[in-house]
Design a protein around this motif. Structure first.
Motif, short mmCIF file in Angstrom:
data_model
loop_
_atom_site.label_atom_id
_atom_site.label_comp_id
_atom_site.label_asym_id
_atom_site.label_seq_id
_atom_site.Cartn_x
_atom_site.Cartn_y
_atom_site.Cartn_z
N GLY A 189 2.27 7.48 -3.95
CA GLY A 189 1.58 7.88 -2.76
C GLY A 189 2.26 8.65 -1.86
O GLY A 189 1.92 9.25 -0.87
N TRP A 190 3.61 9.21 -2.19
CA TRP A 190 4.39 10.00 -1.28
C TRP A 190 4.20 11.48 -1.76
O TRP A 190 4.05 11.77 -2.87
CB TRP A 190 5.75 9.70 -1.61
N GLU A 191 4.17 12.35 -0.62
CA GLU A 191 3.84 13.72 -0.80
C GLU A 191 5.07 14.34 -0.71
O GLU A 191 5.89 14.13 0.43
CB GLU A 191 3.03 14.11 0.21
N TYR A 192 5.45 15.30 -1.42
CA TYR A 192 6.60 15.94 -1.55
C TYR A 192 6.59 17.07 -0.44
O TYR A 192 5.66 17.87 -0.25
CB TYR A 192 6.99 16.59 -2.66
N ILE A 193 7.63 17.01 0.44
CA ILE A 193 7.52 18.24 1.72
C ILE A 193 8.47 19.35 1.29
O ILE A 193 8.03 20.37 1.27
CB ILE A 193 7.89 17.51 3.01
N ARG A 194 9.69 18.92 1.17
CA ARG A 194 10.86 20.01 1.01
C ARG A 194 12.28 19.57 0.58
O ARG A 194 12.47 18.20 0.79
CB ARG A 194 10.96 20.70 2.38
N ALA A 195 13.08 20.24 0.10
CA ALA A 195 14.42 19.80 0.23
C ALA A 195 15.35 20.53 1.24
O ALA A 195 14.88 21.42 1.79
CB ALA A 195 15.02 20.44 -1.29
N ASP A 196 16.34 19.58 1.67
CA ASP A 196 17.10 19.94 2.66
C ASP A 196 18.55 19.88 2.34
O ASP A 196 18.88 19.17 1.64
CB ASP A 196 16.79 19.06 3.96
N THR A 197 19.40 20.81 2.84
CA THR A 197 21.00 20.48 2.67
C THR A 197 21.51 20.29 4.26
O THR A 197 21.29 21.05 4.92
CB THR A 197 21.69 21.71 1.99
N LEU A 198 21.91 18.92 4.39
CA LEU A 198 22.67 18.56 5.50
C LEU A 198 23.92 18.25 5.40
O LEU A 198 24.36 17.48 4.51
CB LEU A 198 21.60 17.38 6.13
N PRO A 199 24.90 18.60 6.57
CA PRO A 199 26.28 17.97 6.63
C PRO A 199 26.53 16.54 6.67
O PRO A 199 25.50 16.06 7.67
CB PRO A 199 26.94 18.83 7.76
N SER A 200 27.43 16.13 6.28
CA SER A 200 27.66 14.78 6.49
C SER A 200 29.05 14.63 6.47
O SER A 200 29.85 14.94 5.72
CB SER A 200 27.20 14.07 5.22
N GLU A 201 29.78 13.90 7.42
CA GLU A 201 31.01 13.63 7.78
C GLU A 201 31.55 12.46 7.07
O GLU A 201 30.97 11.35 7.32
CB GLU A 201 31.31 13.88 9.19
N GLU A 202 32.56 12.56 6.17
CA GLU A 202 32.95 11.46 5.53
C GLU A 202 34.49 11.48 5.37
O GLU A 202 35.11 12.40 5.73
CB GLU A 202 32.80 11.69 3.83
N ARG A 203 34.79 9.84 5.26
CA ARG A 203 36.34 9.71 5.23
C ARG A 203 37.04 10.71 4.09
O ARG A 203 36.74 10.28 2.96
CB ARG A 203 36.68 8.23 5.23
N SER A 204 38.44 11.08 4.40
CA SER A 204 38.97 11.60 3.41
C SER A 204 40.51 10.81 3.50
O SER A 204 41.23 11.28 4.50
CB SER A 204 39.17 12.96 3.31
N GLY A 205 40.77 10.13 2.73
CA GLY A 205 42.30 9.19 2.64
C GLY A 205 41.93 8.10 3.90
O GLY A 205 40.87 7.72 4.32
N LEU A 206 43.25 7.66 4.40
CA LEU A 206 43.16 6.72 5.50
C LEU A 206 42.86 7.44 6.91
O LEU A 206 41.97 6.46 7.39
CB LEU A 206 44.69 6.08 5.64
N THR A 207 43.06 8.48 7.15
CA THR A 207 42.78 8.98 8.47
C THR A 207 41.99 10.41 8.70
O THR A 207 41.58 10.50 9.77
CB THR A 207 44.06 8.94 9.50
N GLY A 208 41.87 10.95 7.28
CA GLY A 208 41.32 12.15 7.67
C GLY A 208 39.72 12.09 7.46
O GLY A 208 39.11 11.26 6.77
N ARG A 209 38.96 13.04 7.81
CA ARG A 209 37.57 13.36 7.71
C ARG A 209 37.27 14.54 7.06
O ARG A 209 37.91 15.57 7.63
CB ARG A 209 36.67 13.13 9.04
#
Length: 139
Positions: free
Chosen positions: A43-63
């Motif tokens: 029952g879900w109607e497809y609307i669109r595709a989006d590309t969004l930024p996401s901040e993730e951890r990289s190593g112990l202290t980096g992002r």
């Protein structure tokens, strides 16, 4: 007014192998088709595709910032009891005001015939002259 609920799912990252599907583009298109058709069956109607930024951890202290590809779907929510009641009340108040004001008005009563108007004088007749009176019968 209708309300919607939304569902966001990650877009596939790889194509799906299938018989007769040989190129990478075709495999990826098949993956997208399967995801969209699977949710459409629910029952879900497809609307669109989006590309969004996401901040993730990289190593112990980096992002680091990574970009996620997401598919957006929506479906209508069933109306609430209050919305149904409001709609019923609105429909019951949509009567024409003339009939609502006059309780004795009968819709089936025929209208009186329209009175015939005097015909306009023809081109040869004088418009100022009165037509002759019909002769009276002698008793």
């Amino acid at each position: 007014m209708g309300m919607f609920e939304y569902k966001i799912v990650p877009a596939p990252k790889r194509g799906t192998k299938a018989r007769g599907v040989k190129t990478a583009e075709d495999r990826f298109a098949l993956s997208m088709e399967q995801v969209i058709n699977g949710l459409a069956a629910e029952g879900w109607e497809y609307i669109r595709a989006d590309t969004l930024p996401s901040e993730e951890r990289s190593g112990l202290t980096g992002r680091t910032t990574v970009y996620q590809n997401l598919l957006v779907f929506r479906r209508a929510l069933p109306p609430s009891d209050d919305e149904i009641l409001d709609q019923i009340l609105a429909e019951s108040h949509d009567e024409s005001p003339e009939l609502a004001d006059d309780p004795t008005a009968d819709e089936d009563e025929p209208l009186p015939p329209a009175e015939a108007e005097d015909p306009e004088p023809e081109a040869g007749e004088d418009a100022d002259e009165e037509p002759p009176l019909p002769e009276q019968e002698k008793a």
